[in-house]
Design a protein around this motif. Structure first.
Motif, PDB file in Angstrom:
ATOM      1  N   GLU A 157      46.170 -75.293 -55.708  1.00 21.33           N
ATOM      2  CA  GLU A 157      47.236 -74.184 -54.912  1.00 21.33           C
ATOM      3  C   GLU A 157      46.772 -74.277 -53.546  1.00 21.33           C
ATOM      4  O   GLU A 157      47.623 -73.840 -52.809  1.00 21.33           O
ATOM      5  CB  GLU A 157      46.986 -72.847 -55.775  1.00 21.33           C
ATOM      6  CG  GLU A 157      45.678 -72.297 -55.744  1.00 21.33           C
ATOM      7  CD  GLU A 157      45.713 -70.793 -56.364  1.00 21.33           C
ATOM      8  OE1 GLU A 157      46.078 -70.014 -55.914  1.00 21.33           O
ATOM      9  OE2 GLU A 157      45.325 -70.987 -57.741  1.00 21.33           O
TER      10      GLU A 157
ATOM     11  N   SER B 127      49.441 -74.582 -50.702  1.00 21.66           N
ATOM     12  CA  SER B 127      49.600 -73.334 -49.722  1.00 21.66           C
ATOM     13  C   SER B 127      49.328 -73.561 -48.561  1.00 21.66           C
ATOM     14  O   SER B 127      50.179 -73.251 -47.598  1.00 21.66           O
ATOM     15  CB  SER B 127      48.523 -72.084 -50.051  1.00 21.66           C
ATOM     16  OG  SER B 127      48.642 -71.603 -51.365  1.00 21.66           O
TER      17      SER B 127
ATOM     18  N   SER C 200      53.072 -67.863 -45.986  1.00 19.21           N
ATOM     19  CA  SER C 200      52.538 -68.296 -47.105  1.00 19.21           C
ATOM     20  C   SER C 200      53.176 -68.232 -48.462  1.00 19.21           C
ATOM     21  O   SER C 200      54.351 -67.528 -48.436  1.00 19.21           O
ATOM     22  CB  SER C 200      51.175 -67.383 -47.512  1.00 19.21           C
ATOM     23  OG  SER C 200      51.629 -66.071 -47.670  1.00 19.21           O
TER      24      SER C 200
END
Length: 355
Positions: free
Chosen positions: A270, A274, A284
């Motif tokens: 992730e 991101s 974000s």
């Protein structure tokens, strides 16, 4: 790969807005470039589609204009230069009574972050289509429903407006493909088309230029050169954008954990997803998921109103969310014409406010 389904799923990341514009005596309207995609449908009267560089295109009742990636353009009573048309301004302006001689539906998907889907950016900036409403009567029904939906403040418009825009966009793109083929717009190279299909079908796979060139049936060097020439960017840059577009849609449509979305679109963690997402969208993933859709100026209901700057109240008789009156039995326009015309070559990075 079902291209149209892919487009519709991706474009929903934007906020849907729609209104009916009616006028009498005004020279026309100029719509600035914006981030997103839009559709005009001429309901009554005639006009000209005006762009910065291309020749004006005559429009009649029933004609549809697709603004595929938010290019600036105008609708004019006469073939004026784009700079000579008054710009549209947003504002809560109630419809004024009185006769009118021109009416059209104006709708859009507007993006607060990112750009229009890559497929739409590959189309010409502006496309004018004269649909065959006899062969496609369902499109007439959709136009009737959309006109009714944006002509009054009704409960549920927030749900019905995006659904109707989805369906109309599908039908417009289907008719475009009837004349221009079923592949990726502007992509006649079978190797590049095969690589695009592979990426869109399985963006999560660990693609490399070598693996994509194998899918394309070409050497690595020839594939990389050909893909960049056709698509305007290297294959891996295209793949990154595709993955992040898919990720943005999943953030909006699901409550899946960020790690799960990252894996679905081809990122190992992730954190990697991101970082790439922030570079592409300027926000974000968590903030993107929580942020409300971009709303139009006005009362906050997502449907904006417009009036051209410098045009008096006597010139624009009814604008936006109220006051549109369909002809008896639906909007009145011819049904025996069909043509589709690309108006301008595609350009990139539309960032101005939406019309």
């Amino acid at each position: 790969m079902d291209l149209l389904s892919e487009v519709i799923r991706t474009v929903r990341v934007g906020s849907a807005a729609g209104r009916v514009i009616r006028s009498s005596g005004s020279p026309g309207l100029r719509f600035p470039a914006f981030s997103g995609s839009g559709i005009h449908i001429v309901l009554r009267g005639t006009c000209w589609l005006i762009t910065e560089d291309a020749e004006p295109v005559a429009l009649e009742p029933g004609d549809v204009v697709l603004t595929s990636s938010g290019a600036g353009h105008g609708l004019s009573r006469t073939p004026l230069a784009l700079r000579d048309l008054p710009p549209v301004e947003m504002g809560p302006i109630p419809p004024a009574p009185g006769p009118f001689d021109f009416e059209f539906l104006c709708s859009s998907y507007r993006l607060a972050h990112g750009a229009a889907p890559r497929y739409l950016r590959a189309l010409p900036d502006l496309i004018a289509i004269s649909p065959d409403y006899d062969a496609h009567p369902e499109l007439r029904v959709l136009v009737d429903l959309l006109g009714s939906d944006v002509s009054g403040r009704q409960m549920g418009t927030g749900a019905t407006l995006p659904a109707l825009l989805d369906l109309i966009l599908v039908h417009v793109l289907r008719q475009w493909h009837e004349r221009h083929g079923d592949g990726w717009p502007g992509t006649e190279d079978p190797g590049v088309a095969a690589a695009l299909r592979a990426m869109h079908d399985h963006p999560e796979r660990p693609w490399t230029v070598d693996r994509l060139s194998t899918a394309a049936g070409m050497s690595r060097t020839a594939f990389a050169r050909r893909f960049a020439a056709v698509m305007g960017q290297p294959p891996m840059r295209y793949l990154i954008g595709l993955r992040l577009d898919r990720g943005a849609r999943l953030l909006r449509e699901t409550d899946a954990p960020l790690a799960a979305i990252a894996r679905q679109v081809g990122y190992a963690t992730e954190f990697a997803f991101s970082g790439a997402f922030r570079r592409e969208y300027g926000i974000s993933p968590s903030h993107f998921r929580r942020a409300p859709y971009l709303a139009a100026d006005g009362d906050g209901d997502g449907v904006g109103e417009a009036v051209p700057d410098g045009v008096g109240e006597g010139d624009v008789d009814a604008v936006a969310v109220g006051g549109a009156v369909p002809a008896e039995g639906g909007w009145s326009f011819p049904t025996d014409r069909y043509a589709s015309t690309p108006i301008a070559t595609n350009t990139t990075d539309r960032t101005a406010a939406a019309p």
